[in-house]
Scaffold this motif. Structure first.
Motif, PDB file in Angstrom:
ATOM      1  N   LEU A  91       2.575   5.750  -6.162  1.00  0.00           N
ATOM      2  CA  LEU A  91       2.565   5.472  -7.690  1.00  0.00           C
ATOM      3  C   LEU A  91       1.394   5.833  -8.475  1.00  0.00           C
ATOM      4  O   LEU A  91       1.364   6.545  -9.577  1.00  0.00           O
ATOM      5  N   MET A  92       0.372   5.489  -7.840  1.00  0.00           N
ATOM      6  CA  MET A  92      -1.014   5.598  -8.715  1.00  0.00           C
ATOM      7  C   MET A  92      -1.234   7.048  -8.583  1.00  0.00           C
ATOM      8  O   MET A  92      -1.829   7.801  -9.630  1.00  0.00           O
ATOM      9  N   THR A  93      -1.112   7.845  -7.586  1.00  0.00           N
ATOM     10  CA  THR A  93      -1.177   9.287  -7.690  1.00  0.00           C
ATOM     11  C   THR A  93      -0.384   9.852  -8.596  1.00  0.00           C
ATOM     12  O   THR A  93      -0.882  10.822  -9.149  1.00  0.00           O
ATOM     13  N   ALA A  94       0.820   9.425  -8.773  1.00  0.00           N
ATOM     14  CA  ALA A  94       1.756  10.297  -9.689  1.00  0.00           C
ATOM     15  C   ALA A  94       1.080   9.856 -11.020  1.00  0.00           C
ATOM     16  O   ALA A  94       1.112  10.658 -11.905  1.00  0.00           O
ATOM     17  N   LEU A  95       0.680   8.668 -11.576  1.00  0.00           N
ATOM     18  CA  LEU A  95       0.281   8.294 -12.793  1.00  0.00           C
ATOM     19  C   LEU A  95      -1.114   9.164 -12.939  1.00  0.00           C
ATOM     20  O   LEU A  95      -1.095   9.560 -14.107  1.00  0.00           O
ATOM     21  N   LYS A 108       0.743  -1.129   0.074  1.00  0.00           N
ATOM     22  CA  LYS A 108      -0.063   0.114  -0.095  1.00  0.00           C
ATOM     23  C   LYS A 108       0.701   1.194   0.064  1.00  0.00           C
ATOM     24  O   LYS A 108       0.730   2.278  -0.609  1.00  0.00           O
ATOM     25  N   ASP A 109       2.089   1.309   0.625  1.00  0.00           N
ATOM     26  CA  ASP A 109       2.776   2.498   0.809  1.00  0.00           C
ATOM     27  C   ASP A 109       3.658   2.620  -0.441  1.00  0.00           C
ATOM     28  O   ASP A 109       3.921   3.818  -0.806  1.00  0.00           O
ATOM     29  N   VAL A 110       3.629   1.749  -1.313  1.00  0.00           N
ATOM     30  CA  VAL A 110       4.374   1.895  -2.643  1.00  0.00           C
ATOM     31  C   VAL A 110       3.180   2.299  -3.776  1.00  0.00           C
ATOM     32  O   VAL A 110       3.427   2.958  -4.533  1.00  0.00           O
ATOM     33  N   VAL A 111       2.079   1.603  -3.798  1.00  0.00           N
ATOM     34  CA  VAL A 111       0.970   1.508  -4.897  1.00  0.00           C
ATOM     35  C   VAL A 111       0.441   2.933  -4.804  1.00  0.00           C
ATOM     36  O   VAL A 111       0.288   3.354  -5.956  1.00  0.00           O
ATOM     37  N   VAL A 112      -0.046   3.466  -3.701  1.00  0.00           N
ATOM     38  CA  VAL A 112      -0.903   4.592  -3.496  1.00  0.00           C
ATOM     39  C   VAL A 112      -0.003   5.863  -4.159  1.00  0.00           C
ATOM     40  O   VAL A 112      -0.523   6.503  -4.988  1.00  0.00           O
TER      41      VAL A 112
END
Length: 144
Positions: free
Chosen positions: A12-16, A6-10
């Motif tokens: 990353l998704m926000t940036a994308l 969760k600490d990596v995906v959130v």
């Protein structure tokens, strides 16, 4: 130390999503601006075609260029007959009304209710419409 997905995906998704949103807005802003430029180029071409071709020997190349500009930026092509007329006569001469039909050069008369709606909701467009009609009233080539 264990990495939580969760600490990596959130982040990353926000940036994308941020990048995708920026690209989307930029693309559609560019399309709108591009269309405005197309309209200005068509207006430029029509302005040249309003000049009397008999005034100077140098107007023929300019008229040919103006015809190509109008065709390119409007997305419409003139018939061979209309091209010949445009090279020989001024748009404002009255004999070009048939050619102007394809360019939409007509007096615009919305119903009274539509005009009231425009005044209430889009005053800038209502003013442009009034200015268009004033110009149309002056030009012999404008279909009334």
């Amino acid at each position: 130390m264990q990495i939580n997905a969760k600490d990596v995906v959130v982040p990353l998704m926000t940036a994308l999503i941020t990048v995708a949103g920026t690209v989307f807005v930029s693309h559609y802003g560019w399309i709108g601006k591009s269309r405005d430029q197309d309209i200005k180029m068509v207006e430029l071409g029509i302005g040249i075609l309003k000049a009397d071709p008999r005034e100077s020997d140098q107007t023929s190349p300019a008229r040919e260029w103006a015809i190509r500009i109008v065709e390119r930026y409007s997305g419409e092509s003139f018939s061979k007959d209309d091209r010949t007329k445009l090279l020989e006569r001024s748009i404002a001469s009255g004999s070009m009304v048939g050619v102007l039909d394809g360019l939409g050069y007509k007096r615009m008369t919305p119903s009274p209710n539509t005009f009231k709606f425009l005044l209430a909701n889009d005053e800038a467009f209502a003013k442009q419409l009034a200015a268009h009609n004033r110009q149309c009233d002056k030009d012999a080539g404008c279909e009334k």
